[in-house]
Design an enzyme around this catalytic site. Structure first.
Site, mmCIF file in Angstrom:
data_model
loop_
_atom_site.group_PDB
_atom_site.id
_atom_site.type_symbol
_atom_site.label_atom_id
_atom_site.label_comp_id
_atom_site.label_asym_id
_atom_site.label_seq_id
_atom_site.Cartn_x
_atom_site.Cartn_y
_atom_site.Cartn_z
ATOM 1 N N ASP A 134 -34.943 -17.473 43.639
ATOM 2 C CA ASP A 134 -34.845 -16.278 42.789
ATOM 3 C C ASP A 134 -33.431 -15.716 42.715
ATOM 4 O O ASP A 134 -33.240 -14.510 42.552
ATOM 5 C CB ASP A 134 -35.818 -15.184 43.269
ATOM 6 C CG ASP A 134 -37.248 -15.665 43.271
ATOM 7 O OD1 ASP A 134 -37.581 -16.503 42.410
ATOM 8 O OD2 ASP A 134 -38.022 -15.221 44.137
ATOM 9 N N GLY A 141 -40.140 -19.549 39.058
ATOM 10 C CA GLY A 141 -40.224 -18.574 37.975
ATOM 11 C C GLY A 141 -38.801 -18.242 37.599
ATOM 12 O O GLY A 141 -38.106 -17.567 38.359
ATOM 13 N N HIS A 142 -38.336 -18.786 36.493
ATOM 14 C CA HIS A 142 -36.942 -18.605 36.088
ATOM 15 C C HIS A 142 -36.895 -17.655 34.894
ATOM 16 O O HIS A 142 -37.419 -17.958 33.827
ATOM 17 C CB HIS A 142 -36.307 -19.959 35.749
ATOM 18 C CG HIS A 142 -36.202 -20.874 36.938
ATOM 19 N ND1 HIS A 142 -35.704 -22.139 36.884
ATOM 20 C CD2 HIS A 142 -36.526 -20.658 38.246
ATOM 21 C CE1 HIS A 142 -35.733 -22.681 38.099
ATOM 22 N NE2 HIS A 142 -36.229 -21.801 38.924
ATOM 23 N N GLN A 146 -36.241 -23.207 43.339
ATOM 24 C CA GLN A 146 -36.225 -22.682 44.709
ATOM 25 C C GLN A 146 -34.767 -22.524 45.180
ATOM 26 O O GLN A 146 -33.893 -22.301 44.372
ATOM 27 C CB GLN A 146 -37.039 -23.557 45.658
ATOM 28 C CG GLN A 146 -38.543 -23.521 45.410
ATOM 29 C CD GLN A 146 -39.005 -24.354 44.230
ATOM 30 O OE1 GLN A 146 -38.725 -25.527 44.150
ATOM 31 N NE2 GLN A 146 -39.733 -23.751 43.319
#
Ligand code: GDP
Ligand code: IMO
Ligand code: MG
Length: 423
Positions: free
Chosen positions: A13, A40-41, A221
């Site tokens: 993140d 989750g980009h 990640q």
């Protein structure tokens, strides 16, 4: 030509999606090399916000080819949901998104196994994203996986065999579950997936390089979540480090060019596991609030703390980082003092290298720097940087031994400042 690699140096993140989007105009191709929908980009531009899980973050910049590499694990149901949102918002994918035949499929039973293994671990659970990542990579390594290419050959038989094996394990764990809805959505995902180009992406990528085309490899990640070098066992199940781009795309090590290492101006972690600089006080809460630190996949609150230069130096070493990118500087805009962990105290002794185990007994040793106390969110160039901010950058560069080439001052594509533009 060489490939450039962009990857996270902390616990994920860091802002990888945003920067891949910003850098994409300089490249012909963007390729994801590992991970899956645990990622989750987030990208923000022109008042729109998108969160990508399996689709590379180069998808919004013109008609660039985007590749899902062999190192990725793909859930057809989640992929369908993600792709449909993009298509509905005017971003056609079918011609530009290529999927490796060698990428492994996340089966519905992999997701259930993920939950079952976590439940069995009790207090020792990893805090996974629940997307079936670990069980899918386990099947890959134990030579039991089902791949994208299998969709076209003997699929029913391969799927059935894997499902039966998983159901046996779930039975032995006495784990109750209902597969009906998950499996229905998954089969619809398989049908949807068939419209896309299934490719031999290792040939495709190498042919691009032979033809002089530039390729940006997007990591998911972060290095501290790497299966080999992260804070094991509180890690993900793939090689998130630079070498993962070689195995996850079929790119030879001597083809690696620039390695962009991304980090936040502070540090976050979501899920369980050690985090030496974690803050449990109002400073940590302030970082969480100002940085909107809630997981883009699970919505979980991210744990926050000061930047950890011991861990970052380790990440720079493992990845061979050539250029650093600092994200979320603006989150620290109002802090009086900025702290940076420069060493760990272990058994009363100060060490400045990342040790085998950081689970307990690791006390961070901090350097303190004055805050810049300036709103940086509208800045356009490094000429506007306050003196104290420049001092923070210089301090980090000296500690890490690599130049910080990009500074991000807000979530939007436009809030990105390139430094030292003359090479
Ligand atoms: P990724 O997984 O590495 O792509 O990062 P995430 O998207 O999960 O998390 C980064 C979050 O920070 C997202 O919500 C971004 O919109 C946001 N973000 C990225 N860069 C900046 C920045 O410079 N400042 C602020 N305030 N937010 C940022
Ligand atoms: P991006 O690409 C932050 C964490 C999970 C958990 C551990 C294992 O958005 O940076 P998994 O589901 O992979 O088996 O979970 O890894 N994790 C992430 N944390 N960002 C991510 O991806 C993550 N992907 C997995 O929270 O601790
Ligand atoms: Mg993320």
């Amino acid at each position: 030509m060489k490939v450039d690699v962009l990857l996270g140096l902390q616990w994920g993140d860091e802002g990888k999606g945003k920067v891949v989007d910003v850098l994409t105009p300089k490249y012909d191709v963007v390729a994801r090399f590992q991970g899956g929908p645990n990622a989750g980009h987030t990208l923000e531009f022109e008042g729109q916000k998108y969160v990508l899980r399996s689709i590379p973050s180069g998808i919004f910049q013109g008609d660039k080819v985007n590749i899902i590499g062999n190192g990725v694990v793909l859930d057809p149901a989640l992929f369908k949901a993600e792709a449909e949102v993009l298509e509905a918002s005017g971003h056609p994918l079918k011609e530009r998104l290529h999927i490796s035949k060698k990428a492994h499929l996340i089966l519905p039973t992999h997701r259930i196994l993920d939950a079952a293994y976590e439940a069995a671990k009790g207090d020792a659970k990893v805090g996974t994203t629940g997307k079936g990542i670990g069980p899918t990579y386990t099947d890959k390594v134990s030579r039991n996986g089902v791949r994208v290419g299998d969709i076209l050959h003997n699929f029913e038989q391969k799927y059935g065999a894997a499902k039966a094996r998983h159901e046996q394990i779930l039975k032995s764990l006495n784990y109750e579950y209902d597969l009906t809805e998950l499996e229905k959505a998954w089969m619809e995902g398989i049908e949807y997936l068939k419209q896309f180009h299934f490719v031999d992406s290792e040939h495709e990528v190498n042919n691009y390089l032979k033809d002089g085309k530039s390729v940006l490899c997007e990591g998911a990640q972060g290095t501290m979540l790497d299966i080999d070098f992260g804070s094991y066992p509180f890690v993900t199940s793939s090689n998130t480090v630079c070498a993962g781009a070689c195995t996850g795309l079929g790119v030879a090590p001597n083809r690696i060019g620039e390695v962009f290492g991304i980090f936040k101006a502070y540090c976050t972690r979501v899920g369980a596991g050690p985090f030496p600089t974690e803050l449990f006080d109002e400073t940590g809460d302030k970082m969480c609030t100002l940085g909107h630190e809630f997981g883009s996949v699970t919505g979980r609150k991210r744990r926050c703390g000061w930047i950890d230069l011991v861990a970052l130096k380790y990440s720079v070493m493992i990845n061979g980082v050539t250029k650093l990118i600092m994200m979320k500087s603006d989150v620290l805009d109002t802090f009086d003092t900025i702290k940076a962990c420069v060493a760990y105290k272990v058994d009363g002794e100060e060490i400045d290298y990342f040790p085998y185990d950081i689970t307990e007994g690791v006390e961070p040793v901090y350097a303190e720097l004055p805050g810049w106390k300036t709103d940086m969110t509208k800045m356009q160039s490094e000429d506007e940087f306050p003196e104290e901010f420049n001092a923070y950058l210089t301090f980090l560069e000296e500690q890490l031994g690599v130049e910080i080439k990009i500074v991000s001052v807000g979530p939007d594509r436009a809030q990105t400042i390139e430094r030292y533009t003359e090479e």
